[in-house]
Write a protein that holds these residues in place. Structure first.
Motif, PDB file in Angstrom:
ATOM      1  N   MET A   1     -17.126  30.532 -35.702  1.00  0.00           N
ATOM      2  CA  MET A   1     -16.481  29.215 -35.579  1.00  0.00           C
ATOM      3  C   MET A   1     -17.227  28.288 -34.633  1.00  0.00           C
ATOM      4  N   LEU A   2     -18.514  28.174 -34.833  1.00  0.00           N
ATOM      5  CA  LEU A   2     -19.327  27.211 -34.097  1.00  0.00           C
ATOM      6  C   LEU A   2     -19.616  26.015 -35.001  1.00  0.00           C
ATOM      7  N   PRO A   3     -19.839  24.838 -34.425  1.00  0.00           N
ATOM      8  CA  PRO A   3     -20.168  23.671 -35.268  1.00  0.00           C
ATOM      9  C   PRO A   3     -21.540  23.765 -35.906  1.00  0.00           C
ATOM     10  N   GLY A   4     -22.343  24.709 -35.521  1.00  0.00           N
ATOM     11  CA  GLY A   4     -23.682  24.878 -36.085  1.00  0.00           C
ATOM     12  C   GLY A   4     -24.311  26.145 -35.543  1.00  0.00           C
TER      13      GLY A   4
ATOM     14  N   GLU B   1     -30.408  42.899 -40.987  1.00  0.00           N
ATOM     15  CA  GLU B   1     -29.066  42.741 -41.552  1.00  0.00           C
ATOM     16  C   GLU B   1     -28.569  41.333 -41.294  1.00  0.00           C
ATOM     17  N   LEU B   2     -28.003  40.698 -42.314  1.00  0.00           N
ATOM     18  CA  LEU B   2     -27.505  39.328 -42.206  1.00  0.00           C
ATOM     19  C   LEU B   2     -26.137  39.241 -42.869  1.00  0.00           C
ATOM     20  N   SER B   3     -25.164  38.689 -42.130  1.00  0.00           N
ATOM     21  CA  SER B   3     -23.806  38.507 -42.654  1.00  0.00           C
ATOM     22  C   SER B   3     -23.445  37.027 -42.586  1.00  0.00           C
ATOM     23  N   LEU B   4     -23.036  36.477 -43.718  1.00  0.00           N
ATOM     24  CA  LEU B   4     -22.628  35.072 -43.793  1.00  0.00           C
ATOM     25  C   LEU B   4     -21.192  35.030 -44.289  1.00  0.00           C
ATOM     26  N   ILE B   5     -20.254  34.910 -43.353  1.00  0.00           N
ATOM     27  CA  ILE B   5     -18.828  34.925 -43.672  1.00  0.00           C
ATOM     28  C   ILE B   5     -18.324  33.489 -43.680  1.00  0.00           C
ATOM     29  N   HIS B   6     -18.053  32.962 -44.855  1.00  0.00           N
ATOM     30  CA  HIS B   6     -17.643  31.556 -44.996  1.00  0.00           C
ATOM     31  C   HIS B   6     -18.614  30.649 -44.251  1.00  0.00           C
ATOM     32  N   SER B   7     -19.865  30.928 -44.410  1.00  0.00           N
ATOM     33  CA  SER B   7     -20.918  30.154 -43.748  1.00  0.00           C
ATOM     34  C   SER B   7     -22.027  29.876 -44.758  1.00  0.00           C
TER      35      SER B   7
ATOM     36  N   ARG C   1     -35.639  37.915 -29.905  1.00  0.00           N
ATOM     37  CA  ARG C   1     -36.475  38.637 -30.854  1.00  0.00           C
ATOM     38  C   ARG C   1     -35.985  40.062 -31.107  1.00  0.00           C
ATOM     39  N   GLU C   2     -35.149  40.581 -30.208  1.00  0.00           N
ATOM     40  CA  GLU C   2     -34.701  41.960 -30.358  1.00  0.00           C
ATOM     41  C   GLU C   2     -33.550  42.107 -31.346  1.00  0.00           C
ATOM     42  N   VAL C   3     -32.983  41.001 -31.834  1.00  0.00           N
ATOM     43  CA  VAL C   3     -31.835  41.059 -32.732  1.00  0.00           C
ATOM     44  C   VAL C   3     -32.218  41.750 -34.040  1.00  0.00           C
ATOM     45  N   GLU C   4     -31.367  42.701 -34.448  1.00  0.00           N
ATOM     46  CA  GLU C   4     -31.579  43.424 -35.708  1.00  0.00           C
ATOM     47  C   GLU C   4     -30.550  43.038 -36.769  1.00  0.00           C
ATOM     48  N   ALA C   5     -29.386  42.555 -36.326  1.00  0.00           N
ATOM     49  CA  ALA C   5     -28.328  42.151 -37.256  1.00  0.00           C
ATOM     50  C   ALA C   5     -27.736  40.836 -36.768  1.00  0.00           C
ATOM     51  N   LEU C   6     -27.555  39.903 -37.685  1.00  0.00           N
ATOM     52  CA  LEU C   6     -27.017  38.583 -37.352  1.00  0.00           C
ATOM     53  C   LEU C   6     -25.777  38.338 -38.207  1.00  0.00           C
ATOM     54  N   ARG C   7     -24.653  38.105 -37.539  1.00  0.00           N
ATOM     55  CA  ARG C   7     -23.376  37.880 -38.231  1.00  0.00           C
ATOM     56  C   ARG C   7     -22.890  36.472 -37.901  1.00  0.00           C
ATOM     57  N   LEU C   8     -22.746  35.637 -38.916  1.00  0.00           N
ATOM     58  CA  LEU C   8     -22.320  34.252 -38.744  1.00  0.00           C
ATOM     59  C   LEU C   8     -21.027  34.055 -39.526  1.00  0.00           C
TER      60      LEU C   8
ATOM     61  N   SER D   1     -20.188  26.073 -40.603  1.00  0.00           N
ATOM     62  CA  SER D   1     -20.389  25.277 -41.812  1.00  0.00           C
ATOM     63  C   SER D   1     -21.814  24.743 -41.909  1.00  0.00           C
ATOM     64  N   ASP D   2     -22.284  24.712 -43.135  1.00  0.00           N
ATOM     65  CA  ASP D   2     -23.529  24.040 -43.497  1.00  0.00           C
ATOM     66  C   ASP D   2     -24.706  24.462 -42.624  1.00  0.00           C
ATOM     67  N   ILE D   3     -25.117  25.690 -42.786  1.00  0.00           N
ATOM     68  CA  ILE D   3     -26.247  26.226 -42.017  1.00  0.00           C
ATOM     69  C   ILE D   3     -27.538  25.987 -42.781  1.00  0.00           C
ATOM     70  N   THR D   4     -28.517  25.476 -42.089  1.00  0.00           N
ATOM     71  CA  THR D   4     -29.877  25.396 -42.619  1.00  0.00           C
ATOM     72  C   THR D   4     -30.773  26.144 -41.655  1.00  0.00           C
ATOM     73  N   PHE D   5     -31.295  27.261 -42.105  1.00  0.00           N
ATOM     74  CA  PHE D   5     -32.117  28.070 -41.210  1.00  0.00           C
ATOM     75  C   PHE D   5     -33.420  27.340 -40.897  1.00  0.00           C
ATOM     76  N   PRO D   6     -33.734  27.183 -39.604  1.00  0.00           N
ATOM     77  CA  PRO D   6     -34.977  26.505 -39.214  1.00  0.00           C
ATOM     78  C   PRO D   6     -36.161  27.467 -39.279  1.00  0.00           C
TER      79      PRO D   6
END
Length: 793
Positions: free
Chosen positions: A422-425, A461-467, A434-441, A445-450
C-alpha cells in the motif's frame, strides 16, 4: 492642488494581479493616469484662477452680439491713429465692486457649461474608466478566484520541483537526441539490414548494461517535496472549481463593453462642445439700474489653456478607445474559453498535460500576454507524469535503503524477501538492496520498473499482488534468465502482463484472478510455450475447464493447482496429457465425482480435492493405477462413507478425510499398510475399527471433533504413533495401554468427559507438558513423578 494620491484607491490592486494585465490594460492604465492629471490640473486652475473679465459695451442689448467683442481681438492699429501718441477710451464710471459683480454674473449666465465643467467631467470620466478596469479585481465573485490563481501560479513558478522537472525533460531530450545520432551513425557504417540484428544481439548478450544515469539536477529536500505535493493537490482542486463557470470571462467582457460605450459617448460630446471654449464671451444681462449698461464684452482668461487641455484629452481618449476596440476584437476573435497546452507538451515532453476550459483557460490566455513562461511552468503541476515523478522523489526520501533493510525477512522458501504494501509507488531505493532475492509488492498502483531493477542480480522471486506493473523490453531480457518464481494477483486474468509469459527460466507461476463471465467457459490463457523450465502452475480463477495452454508445459509440469472459487470445472480431459505431473490440486472446482482423467496420471504422488461436492468415492479403486500416489486429500466434502476398495491403496501414506459426513470407517482401512497419517477430524464417527491397530507405520492419527465414546485398545498397538488427537469427543476414560506409545510426542484430550488420566502416560518418554492438551484439573490429578517427568526440559 489636489494630490494624485487621493485617487490611488480607485485603481489600487495587489502586485500579483499584474500577471493578469496584458499590454493593452497596462497602456490603458497609463492613459487614465494622463487623463486624470489633465482633469486634476484643470480642476485646480478652475478653482483657484478661472474667471472672466468684462467691459461694458455701448451697443444696445437688441443689437448686441459677439461681433463687436471679436473686433477687440483684431491685430494692428488703424492708420489714421499711427501718429497719435495719446490714446483715450470710453469712460464708464464703474467702480471696482460693480466690475466684480458684472464678472461673476457673466461667468454664471453667459459662459457655456462645457468650459465651466470641463475639468470636472474629465476627472469623473477617468474615474469611471479606472473603476471599469479594476472592477473584476474587486468584485467578490471574481477577486477570490484571481487571488487564489495568482497565489498558486507564483508558488508553481518559484517551486524547485518545476525547475527539476523541466531539467529532467531537457536532459532526456538531449540524451534521446544523442542516442538517435549514434544510431544513425551505426546505421550508416553497418549498412541497411544490419542495424536491427546488431542491436538485438547487443540487448540479448548485455542485459546488465541497461542502467541509465539520471540527469544531473538539483536534489529536493523532504520539505520542498512535501510543498510540491501540496501544490499538486491545490492545482487539482482549483482546476475543478474554476472550470465549472465563466464568471471571470463574462465580467471582463462586460467591463470592456462598458468602456467602449463610454468612449464613444465621451468622444461625441467633446467633439461637439469643444468649440464652446472661447476667449471672448458676449454677455447680455439686465443691470442697467445698477451699472448703466446691459451689454458687456468678456474675456475668459483660461480659455486658451483649456482648449489645449481639451485637445490633449480627446487625443488620449481616442488612443484609449482604440485599445478597448482591439481588446474586444481579441476577446471575440479567439476561443478564450479553451486553452491548449500543445506547445508546453512539445517543449516539456509531458504528453499528458490536459487542456483546460472556461475561466481557467481565460486566465491562462491573459498570462500568456504577460509572459508565456508562466503557463509552461504551471503546466508541470497539471501533468500526472510530473506528479508521479514527485511522488517517486518523496518515496525515495521516506524509504531510505536503511529503512528498507529493516523490512528484509526470509520467506517460506528461505529467500531474503522485501515486502512492500500500500505505497503510492515503488521507491527507487529498493534497487540499491542488491542482496534481495524475493520482492513482494502489494496494493501498489501503476508500477513501471526502472532500469535500476537490473541491479538486483540475486532476484529470483517476484510477487505482484494487485499491483499492475510495466516492464521495459530491456528489463524483460534481464529477468528472462533470472526469475524463478512469480506470483500475480489481479481482478481479472486479462490484466496479467504479457511479459510474464516470456520468462523462460521461470519454474513457478502463480496466477490469481477471474475470467470475465463471457470468457469463463473458454478459459483462454496466454501460451506457456516459452516457459521451458516451468514445474509449478497455480491458477486461482473461475474457469469452466482446464486452460488449453496448460498442455504447452505438459512435458515438464510437476505440480498443477486449480482453485476455482466454487465454479464448476467441467472439461478435465486435458489433464491426461500431463504425464510427469506429481501433484494435483483441484480445490473448490464443484466436483461431484473424482475425475477419471486423474487415474491416467501414472506419476501422480499427491492429489488434493478439497472443498468440492464429493458424496461418493467409489472410484477410489482406480487409484491403484496411480502406483506412486502417497497423499490423498479428500477433506472438506460431503463424503458419507469410505468404500472397501480403499484396501487397494497399499502405498498410500497420507489420507485426509476431515470435514466430511463419515459415521463409520471400513475395517479394510487397516490393510493400508503404508499409511503414516490419518485425519478424520470433524466428522460424526461413533467408534473406530480395531483393525486400525494393524497400521504399524501410522505416526499421526487425528480423530478430534467426532462422537467417540471409547477407543479400541488395538489403537495403542501402533508403536510408531507420535501424534494422537482425541479432543472434543465423548470419551469417558483413556486406556492404560496408552503407555505402549513410547514415541508419542503430542496428545490432545481436551473437550472430553474424562475423570482421570492413567499414570501410564509417564511411560511416553517423548510426551511433554506443552504437548499434552488437557484440562488443568486432569493434569493436576497425575502423580507428581509423572508431572515432573513431563516438565523436564
Amino acid at each position: 492642488m489636489i494630490p494624485i494620491a487621493e485617487f490611488k484607491q480607485f485603481s489600487e490592486q495587489q502586485p500579483a494581479f499584474k500577471l493578469l494585465k496584458p499590454w493593452w490594460d497596462v497602456l490603458a492604465e497609463y492613459l487614465t493616469v494622463a487623463m486624470l492629471m489633465i482633469g486634476v490640473f484643470g480642476c485646480t486652475l478652475q478653482v483657484t484662477q478661472d474667471k472672466i473679465i468684462c467691459l461694458p459695451s455701448h451697443e444696445t442689448p437688441e443689437n448686441f452680439s459677439e461681433a463687436p467683442c471679436q473686433q477687440l481681438l483684431l491685430p494692428g492699429v488703424p492708420e489714421q491713429m499711427e501718429g497719435i501718441q495719446e490714446v483715450s477710451g470710453l469712460k464708464n464710471d464703474l467702480d471696482l465692486q460693480q466690475y466684480s459683480f458684472i464678472n461673476q454674473l457673466c461667468y454664471e449666465k453667459a459662459l457655456h457649461w462645457y468650459p465651466k465643467y470641463f475639468p470636472y467631467l474629465v476627472v469623473i470620466h477617468t474615474l469611471i474608466f479606472m473603476v471599469c478596469t479594476s472592477f473584476w479585481f474587486k468584485f467578490p465573485g471574481t477577486s477570490s478566484k484571481i487571488e487564489h490563481f495568482t497565489s498558486i501560479l507564483g508558488k508553481c513558478f518559484d517551486s524547485p520541483w518545476t525547475t527539476r522537472a523541466l531539467s529532467e525533460v531537457s536532459g532526456e531530450n538531449r540524451k534521446g537526441h544523442a542516442t538517435r545520432q549514434a544510431t544513425a551513425t551505426v546505421a550508416a557504417e553497418a549498412g541497411p539490414g544490419k542495424v536491427g540484428e546488431g542491436e538485438k544481439e547487443k540487448v540479448l548478450t548485455e542485459p546488465e548494461k541497461v542502467v541509465s544515469e539520471p540527469p544531473a539536477v538539483t536534489l529536493l529536500d523532504k520539505k520542498e517535496g512535501e510543498q510540491a505535493k501540496a501544490l499538486f493537490e491545490k492545482v487539482k482542486k482549483f482546476r475543478v472549481h474554476v472550470e465549472e463557470g465563466d464568471i471571470l470571462y463574462t465580467m471582463y467582457i462586460r467591463q470592456m463593453v462598458l468602456k467602449v460605450c463610454k468612449f464613444f459617448a465621451i468622444l461625441v460630446y467633446n467633439l461637439v462642445y469643444v468649440e464652446k471654449i472661447s476667449f471672448v464671451v458676449a454677455c447680455s444681462v439686465e443691470t442697467s439700474r445698477f451699472t448703466g449698461y446691459a451689454s458687456f464684452c468678456c474675456n475668459h482668461t483660461k480659455a486658451h489653456l483649456f482648449s489645449k487641455l481639451a485637445f490633449c484629452y480627446i487625443c488620449f481618449v481616442c488612443v484609449y478607445g482604440i485599445t478597448c476596440l482591439y481588446t474586444l476584437y481579441w476577446l471575440f476573435h479567439r476561443p478564450l474559453k479553451e486553452y491548449s497546452f500543445r506547445s508546453a507538451r512539445e517543449e516539456t515532453g509531458m504528453g499528458d498535460i490536459p487542456d483546460v476550459k472556461n475561466d481557467f483557460a481565460f486566465m491562462l490566455h491573459l498570462i500568456d500576454q504577460y509572459d508565456p513562461l508562466y503557463s509552461k511552468r504551471f503546466a508541470v503541476f497539471l501533468s500526472e507524469v510530473s506528479e508521479s515523478r514527485l511522488k517517486q522523489l518523496n518515496l525515495n526520501h521516506e524509504w531510505t535503503p536503511e529503512k528498507l533493510r529493516q523490512k528484509l525477512q526470509h520467506n517460506a522458501k528461505g529467500r531474503l524477501e522485501l515486502a512492500l504494501c500500500m505505497l503510492p509507488g515503488l521507491p527507487d531505493t529498493v534497487f540499491e538492496l542488491r542482496e534481495v532475492e524475493a520482492l513482494r509488492l502489494e496494493a501498489i498502483s501503476d508500477i513501471t520498473f526502472p532500469p535500476g531493477l537490473s541491479q538486483l542480480v540475486h532476484l529470483q522471486e517476484l510477487s505482484l499482488i494487485h499491483s499492475p506493473a510495466r516492464l521495459p523490453f530491456s528489463l524483460q531480457m534481464f529477468l528472462r534468465d533470472r526469475l524463478k518464481v512469480i506470483r500475480i494477483k489481479c481482478e481479472e486474468l486479462r490484466e496479467v502482463p504479457l511479459w510474464v509469459f516470456g520468462l523462460r527460466s521461470l519454474e513457478e507461476l502463480h496466477l490469481e484472478g477471474l475470467f470475465p463471465p463471457e470468457l469463463a467457459q473458454a478459459a483462454t490463457l496466454e501460451s506457456l510455450r516459452e516457459l521451458k523450465q516451468l514445474k509449478v502452475l497455480s491458477l486461482w480463477s473461475n474457469a469452466g475447464k482446464v486452460p488449453a495452454s496448460v498442455t504447452d508445459v505438459a512435458g515438464h509440469l510437476q505440480r498443477l493447482s486449480l482453485h476455482n472459487d466454487g465454479a464448476r470445472l467441467l472439461a478435465l480431459n486435458s489433464l491426461k496429457k500431463l504425464t510427469v505431473l506429481r501433484e494435483l490440486e483441484l480445490v473448490a472446482c464443484g466436483l461431484e465425482r473424482i475425475p477419471h482423467a486423474v487415474f491416467s496420471l501414472g506419476a501422480l504422488q499427491e492429489l488434493d480435492l478439497k472443498d468440492n461436492h464429493l458424496r461418493s468415492i467409489e472410484e477410489i479403486l482406480s487409484f491403484q493405477h496411480c502406483r506412486k500416489l502417497v497423499t490423498l486429500r479428500l477433506w472438506h466434502n460431503q463424503i458419507a462413507y469410505v468404500p472397501e476398495h480403499v484396501r487397494k491403496l497399499r502405498v498410500l501414506e497420507q489420507l485426509y478425510l476431515s470435514h466430511n459426513k463419515l459415521e463409520v470407517l471400513p475395517t479394510q482401512l487397516g490393510m493400508c499398510s503404508g499409511l503414516r497419517l490419518l485425519d478424520v477430524t470433524h466428522n460424526g464417527l461413533h467408534s473406530l475399527p480395531p483393525e486400525l491397530g494393524l497400521l504399524q507405520n501410522l505416526q499421526h492419527l487425528a480423530v478430534s471433533y467426532n462422537a467417540l465414546e471409547t477407543l479400541p485398545d488395538e489403537i495403542f498397538f501402533c508403536s510408531k504413533l507420535r501424534t494422537l488427537l482425541l479432543g472434543y469427543n465423548q470419551l469417558t476414560q483413556l486406556s492404560p495401554q496408552v503407555g505402549n506409545l513410547r514415541s508419542l510426542s503430542r496428545l490432545e484430550l481436551k473437550g472430553n468427559r474424562l475423570e482421570a488420566l492413567p499414570e501410564e502416560l509417564g511411560n511416553c518418554r517423548g510426551l511433554k507438558k506443552a504437548a499434552l492438551l488437557v484440562e488443568d484439573s486432569l493434569y493436576e490429578g497425575l502423580p507428581a513423578e509423572v508431572r515432573e517427568k513431563m516438565e523436564e526440559e
